[in-house]
Design a protein around this motif. Structure first.
Motif, PDB file in Angstrom:
ATOM      1  N   GLY A   1     -11.742 -22.073 -10.390  1.00 38.41           N
ATOM      2  CA  GLY A   1     -10.338 -21.518  -9.682  1.00 38.41           C
ATOM      3  C   GLY A   1      -9.360 -21.033 -10.663  1.00 38.41           C
ATOM      4  O   GLY A   1      -8.991 -20.113 -10.061  1.00 38.41           O
ATOM      5  N   ALA A   2      -9.255 -21.561 -11.630  1.00 40.76           N
ATOM      6  CA  ALA A   2      -8.259 -20.922 -12.631  1.00 40.76           C
ATOM      7  C   ALA A   2      -8.662 -19.402 -12.996  1.00 40.76           C
ATOM      8  O   ALA A   2      -7.643 -18.646 -13.013  1.00 40.76           O
ATOM      9  N   PHE A   3      -9.849 -19.201 -13.380  1.00 40.30           N
ATOM     10  CA  PHE A   3     -10.329 -18.071 -13.808  1.00 40.30           C
ATOM     11  C   PHE A   3     -10.418 -16.816 -12.525  1.00 40.30           C
ATOM     12  O   PHE A   3      -9.737 -15.546 -12.532  1.00 40.30           O
ATOM     13  N   ILE A   4     -10.752 -17.381 -11.441  1.00 39.68           N
ATOM     14  CA  ILE A   4     -10.532 -16.754 -10.247  1.00 39.68           C
ATOM     15  C   ILE A   4      -9.288 -16.227  -9.846  1.00 39.68           C
ATOM     16  O   ILE A   4      -8.893 -15.014  -9.496  1.00 39.68           O
ATOM     17  N   GLY A   5      -8.187 -17.204 -10.037  1.00 37.14           N
ATOM     18  CA  GLY A   5      -6.936 -16.995  -9.676  1.00 37.14           C
ATOM     19  C   GLY A   5      -6.316 -15.719 -10.585  1.00 37.14           C
ATOM     20  O   GLY A   5      -5.682 -14.972 -10.149  1.00 37.14           O
ATOM     21  N   VAL A   6      -6.608 -16.036 -11.891  1.00 39.94           N
ATOM     22  CA  VAL A   6      -6.015 -14.848 -12.663  1.00 39.94           C
ATOM     23  C   VAL A   6      -6.904 -13.564 -12.636  1.00 39.94           C
ATOM     24  O   VAL A   6      -6.194 -12.519 -12.341  1.00 39.94           O
ATOM     25  N   ASN A   7      -7.998 -13.520 -12.220  1.00 37.90           N
ATOM     26  CA  ASN A   7      -8.647 -12.084 -11.730  1.00 37.90           C
ATOM     27  C   ASN A   7      -8.299 -11.622 -10.775  1.00 37.90           C
ATOM     28  O   ASN A   7      -7.965 -10.387 -10.291  1.00 37.90           O
ATOM     29  N   ASN A   8      -8.030 -12.512  -9.541  1.00 43.71           N
ATOM     30  CA  ASN A   8      -7.520 -11.968  -8.337  1.00 43.71           C
ATOM     31  C   ASN A   8      -6.281 -11.252  -8.519  1.00 43.71           C
ATOM     32  O   ASN A   8      -5.876  -9.994  -7.828  1.00 43.71           O
ATOM     33  N   THR A   9      -5.143 -11.730  -9.327  1.00 48.07           N
ATOM     34  CA  THR A   9      -3.832 -11.311  -9.338  1.00 48.07           C
ATOM     35  C   THR A   9      -4.030  -9.765 -10.184  1.00 48.07           C
ATOM     36  O   THR A   9      -3.517  -8.740  -9.782  1.00 48.07           O
ATOM     37  N   VAL A  10      -4.837  -9.910 -11.293  1.00 48.98           N
ATOM     38  CA  VAL A  10      -4.833  -8.675 -12.222  1.00 48.98           C
ATOM     39  C   VAL A  10      -5.817  -7.672 -11.422  1.00 48.98           C
ATOM     40  O   VAL A  10      -5.240  -6.435 -11.512  1.00 48.98           O
ATOM     41  N   TYR A  11      -6.764  -7.910 -10.620  1.00 47.64           N
ATOM     42  CA  TYR A  11      -7.363  -6.915  -9.894  1.00 47.64           C
ATOM     43  C   TYR A  11      -6.473  -6.061  -8.773  1.00 47.64           C
ATOM     44  O   TYR A  11      -6.590  -4.856  -8.326  1.00 47.64           O
ATOM     45  N   THR A  12      -5.701  -7.155  -7.855  1.00 54.34           N
ATOM     46  CA  THR A  12      -4.847  -6.484  -7.004  1.00 54.34           C
ATOM     47  C   THR A  12      -3.944  -5.411  -7.565  1.00 54.34           C
ATOM     48  O   THR A  12      -3.644  -4.425  -7.334  1.00 54.34           O
ATOM     49  N   GLU A  13      -3.328  -5.904  -8.685  1.00 59.41           N
ATOM     50  CA  GLU A  13      -2.263  -4.793  -9.171  1.00 59.41           C
ATOM     51  C   GLU A  13      -2.796  -3.841  -9.786  1.00 59.41           C
ATOM     52  O   GLU A  13      -2.219  -2.500  -9.517  1.00 59.41           O
ATOM     53  N   LEU A  14      -4.080  -3.824 -10.408  1.00 62.45           N
ATOM     54  CA  LEU A  14      -4.856  -2.731 -10.962  1.00 62.45           C
ATOM     55  C   LEU A  14      -5.069  -1.689  -9.827  1.00 62.45           C
ATOM     56  O   LEU A  14      -4.886  -0.442  -9.960  1.00 62.45           O
ATOM     57  N   ALA A  15      -5.589  -2.206  -8.599  1.00 59.72           N
ATOM     58  CA  ALA A  15      -6.190  -1.551  -7.477  1.00 59.72           C
ATOM     59  C   ALA A  15      -4.910  -0.756  -6.794  1.00 59.72           C
ATOM     60  O   ALA A  15      -5.016   0.333  -6.655  1.00 59.72           O
ATOM     61  N   LEU A  16      -3.666  -1.309  -6.837  1.00 55.83           N
ATOM     62  CA  LEU A  16      -2.464  -0.589  -6.065  1.00 55.83           C
ATOM     63  C   LEU A  16      -1.803  -0.045  -7.075  1.00 55.83           C
ATOM     64  O   LEU A  16      -0.851   1.118  -6.579  1.00 55.83           O
ATOM     65  N   GLY A  17      -1.923   0.095  -8.397  1.00 53.00           N
ATOM     66  CA  GLY A  17      -1.294   1.040  -9.320  1.00 53.00           C
ATOM     67  C   GLY A  17      -1.996   1.818 -10.377  1.00 53.00           C
ATOM     68  O   GLY A  17      -1.288   2.798 -10.715  1.00 53.00           O
ATOM     69  N   VAL A  18      -3.194   1.921 -10.234  1.00 49.67           N
ATOM     70  CA  VAL A  18      -3.971   2.727 -11.389  1.00 49.67           C
ATOM     71  C   VAL A  18      -4.159   3.995 -10.858  1.00 49.67           C
ATOM     72  O   VAL A  18      -4.285   5.036 -11.556  1.00 49.67           O
ATOM     73  N   SER A  19      -4.221   4.363  -9.480  1.00 51.16           N
ATOM     74  CA  SER A  19      -4.496   5.795  -8.992  1.00 51.16           C
ATOM     75  C   SER A  19      -3.067   6.606  -8.487  1.00 51.16           C
ATOM     76  O   SER A  19      -1.994   5.670  -8.267  1.00 51.16           O
ATOM     77  N   ASP A  20      -3.289   7.725  -7.961  1.00 53.76           N
ATOM     78  CA  ASP A  20      -2.162   8.196  -7.607  1.00 53.76           C
ATOM     79  C   ASP A  20      -2.310   8.393  -5.912  1.00 53.76           C
ATOM     80  O   ASP A  20      -1.408   9.065  -5.376  1.00 53.76           O
ATOM     81  N   ALA A  21      -3.378   7.703  -5.489  1.00 50.92           N
ATOM     82  CA  ALA A  21      -3.399   7.587  -3.772  1.00 50.92           C
ATOM     83  C   ALA A  21      -2.424   6.779  -3.471  1.00 50.92           C
ATOM     84  O   ALA A  21      -1.949   5.548  -4.004  1.00 50.92           O
ATOM     85  N   PRO A  22      -1.957   6.849  -1.977  1.00 44.15           N
ATOM     86  CA  PRO A  22      -1.136   5.806  -1.287  1.00 44.15           C
ATOM     87  C   PRO A  22      -1.629   4.346  -1.531  1.00 44.15           C
ATOM     88  O   PRO A  22      -2.792   4.400  -1.651  1.00 44.15           O
ATOM     89  N   ARG A  23      -0.853   3.544  -1.629  1.00 48.27           N
ATOM     90  CA  ARG A  23      -1.332   2.160  -1.826  1.00 48.27           C
ATOM     91  C   ARG A  23      -2.306   1.819  -0.689  1.00 48.27           C
ATOM     92  O   ARG A  23      -3.304   0.937  -0.964  1.00 48.27           O
ATOM     93  N   PRO A  24      -2.115   1.741   0.451  1.00 47.62           N
ATOM     94  CA  PRO A  24      -3.017   1.439   1.488  1.00 47.62           C
ATOM     95  C   PRO A  24      -4.272   2.259   1.454  1.00 47.62           C
ATOM     96  O   PRO A  24      -5.242   1.609   1.626  1.00 47.62           O
ATOM     97  N   VAL A  25      -4.372   3.379   1.125  1.00 47.89           N
ATOM     98  CA  VAL A  25      -5.585   4.038   0.649  1.00 47.89           C
ATOM     99  C   VAL A  25      -6.356   3.547  -0.186  1.00 47.89           C
ATOM    100  O   VAL A  25      -7.720   3.289  -0.292  1.00 47.89           O
ATOM    101  N   ALA A  26      -5.863   3.566  -1.279  1.00 49.45           N
ATOM    102  CA  ALA A  26      -6.462   2.874  -2.810  1.00 49.45           C
ATOM    103  C   ALA A  26      -6.894   1.457  -2.270  1.00 49.45           C
ATOM    104  O   ALA A  26      -7.818   1.437  -2.845  1.00 49.45           O
ATOM    105  N   SER A  27      -6.204   0.655  -1.720  1.00 47.21           N
ATOM    106  CA  SER A  27      -6.529  -0.737  -1.234  1.00 47.21           C
ATOM    107  C   SER A  27      -7.860  -0.558  -0.394  1.00 47.21           C
ATOM    108  O   SER A  27      -8.612  -1.470  -0.740  1.00 47.21           O
ATOM    109  N   ALA A  28      -7.814   0.087   0.482  1.00 48.81           N
ATOM    110  CA  ALA A  28      -8.906   0.173   1.412  1.00 48.81           C
ATOM    111  C   ALA A  28     -10.260   0.547   0.564  1.00 48.81           C
ATOM    112  O   ALA A  28     -11.153   0.021   0.723  1.00 48.81           O
ATOM    113  N   GLY A  29      -9.820   1.750  -0.436  1.00 53.12           N
ATOM    114  CA  GLY A  29     -11.393   2.076  -1.072  1.00 53.12           C
ATOM    115  C   GLY A  29     -11.809   0.964  -2.120  1.00 53.12           C
ATOM    116  O   GLY A  29     -12.839   0.752  -2.088  1.00 53.12           O
TER     117      GLY A  29
END
Length: 423
Positions: free
Chosen positions: A317-345
């Motif tokens: 659970g500790a490792f999964i918790g860290v991964n979940n937060t980092v992946y969420t932020e990467l997905a929302l911030g790494v591309s130039d697509a609108p956040r809802p679109v990037a999150s959906a993809g």
């Protein structure tokens, strides 16, 4: 905190003042509260999987399809959620998702066969997709204090839901495996009422989202890399979540207690530990290291004795918790697509692994032995880390290039602020 490339600092999300994670509008709390229940539905069936198998005279492989149908529909629905919400608005999309969960969770409790239950879980997955994918965008849009506080609040809801789901499943499921489904329908109905009362309709995007926009967004190298890494990681995650209860073979209460502790660690490491590790070492280093540690943990889980398996399940659970937060932020911030679109993809790709793992883990056990599903899960976690390592330079450069856009959009990019630190 300033980013390594300069720019204004975003408000501290842990600050108890205005804009802190604890000082949010009622609409945000209503959405976050409903999100807790939505995430409870993922782990709700964990402690009662053996009971469901016994009650419906089904095999472990058949019962595991509860996860497969749920996440398969969730993955496909990710292509639809942006299309729907950009046309009817976030509030109506949330309410539609909640209504579907109420209906199908209630129907799941009336199932007379495992086939019916699997089908109702598929409908539940459609409702959850509409709700969960829209909830993050609504929380980010309505939250005070910028995206950092909003994302941490969302991750708090995820962690709390993951922790409480198995506990609720154990408490209600000890009397009957049907009761947790009725309980979820009741709680989601309360969430429906809260959002109806407290959440006002948010402005619709100027441009309507097409069904193919999430696929097009994956043409961005950074987002595609994050999604590919998350795909491998999610296979590991849901091997632990869906297959381990059969290996532990405990009563609903004991299994619920194990996964409650697992969820608590997930919540604490998502909200408190992950941001501090990111600030010190950078997101990519933290993610790569956490994935490797998760692989080692899962391998020990598969080959250890019963007590070791329990400890490793909780520790994951500790490792999964860290991964979940980092992946969420990467997905929302790494591309130039609108956040809802990037999150959906991003979610479209990763949820396919969540559907695959519960199906293949019991099959692999049938073909080999009980240890090999965990070996496969360890390998997929390492593959997730390899993707991060191979794409490290591109991810870092893309984060730096996107910082000015996010600085204009919401103060400063959470990802640029953290992912470039220490890199």
């Amino acid at each position: 905190m300033n980013s390594s490339t300069g720019g204004p600092a975003e408000a501290d999300p842990f600050d108890s003042g205005a804009g802190g994670i604890l000082r949010q509008p009622k609409a945000v709390w209503a959405t976050a509260g409903a999100s807790v229940v939505a995430f409870m539905g993922i782990g709700l069936v964990d402690p009662i999987l053996p009971s469901i198998a016994k009650g419906l005279d089904a095999t472990a492989g058949q019962v595991s399809l509860l996860f497969t149908s749920y996440f398969l529909i969730t993955a496909v629905a990710m292509l639809v959620t942006g299309f729907v919400s950009s046309r009817i608005g976030g509030r109506k999309t949330l309410l539609a998702g909640l209504a579907l969960v109420v209906v199908f969770a209630g129907l799941a409790g009336t199932s007379g066969s495992v086939g019916e239950l699997v089908g109702f879980r598929a409908g539940w997955g459609l409702g959850n997709a509409l709700f969960v994918s829209t909830a993050l965008a609504v929380i980010v849009g309505a939250a005070a204090g910028g995206s950092a506080a909003a994302i941490l609040l969302y991750e708090s809801a995820l962690g709390l839901g993951m922790a409480c789901g198995p506990l609720l499943g154990a408490l209600l499921g000890d009397a009957s495996w049907r009761y947790p489904f009725f309980g979820t329908a009741f709680l989601m109905a309360i969430g429906f009422l809260c959002i109806t009362v407290f959440l006002k309709e948010q402005p619709r995007p100027a441009r309507k989202t097409s069904l193919l926009d999430p696929i097009r967004a994956l043409g961005h190298g950074g987002l595609a890399s994050v999604a590919a890494s998350a795909f491998f990681y999610n296979y590991t995650f849901f091997t632990v979540l869906a297959f381990t209860p059969f290996v532990l073979n405990m009563s609903p209460y004991r299994s619920g207690a194990v996964f409650f502790c697992w969820g608590l660690l997930l919540a604490v490491f998502s909200v408190i530990v992950a941001p501090r590790l990111q600030a010190r070492f950078g997101s990519l280093k933290v993610l790569g290291g956490s994935l490797v540690l998760l692989a080692a943990d899962v391998l020990v889980l598969g080959y250890g004795d019963h007590a070791t398996a329990v400890v490793c399940t909780v520790l994951s659970g500790a490792f999964i918790g860290v991964n979940n937060t980092v992946y969420t932020e990467l997905a929302l911030g790494v591309s130039d697509a609108p956040r809802p679109v990037a999150s959906a993809g991003y979610n479209f790709v990763r949820w396919f692994a969540a559907a695959a793992a519960p199906y293949f883990a019991p099959k692999i056990e049938e073909w080999t032995d009980v240890h090999i599903p965990f070996v496969v899960a360890a390998v997929t976690a390492v593959l997730g880390a390899v993707v991060v390592l191979v794409r490290r330079g591109a991810l870092t450069r893309e984060a730096e290039e996107l910082e000015p856009r996010h600085a204009t959009e919401d103060g400063v990019s959470v990802f640029a602020d953290r992912a470039t630190a220490g890199n």
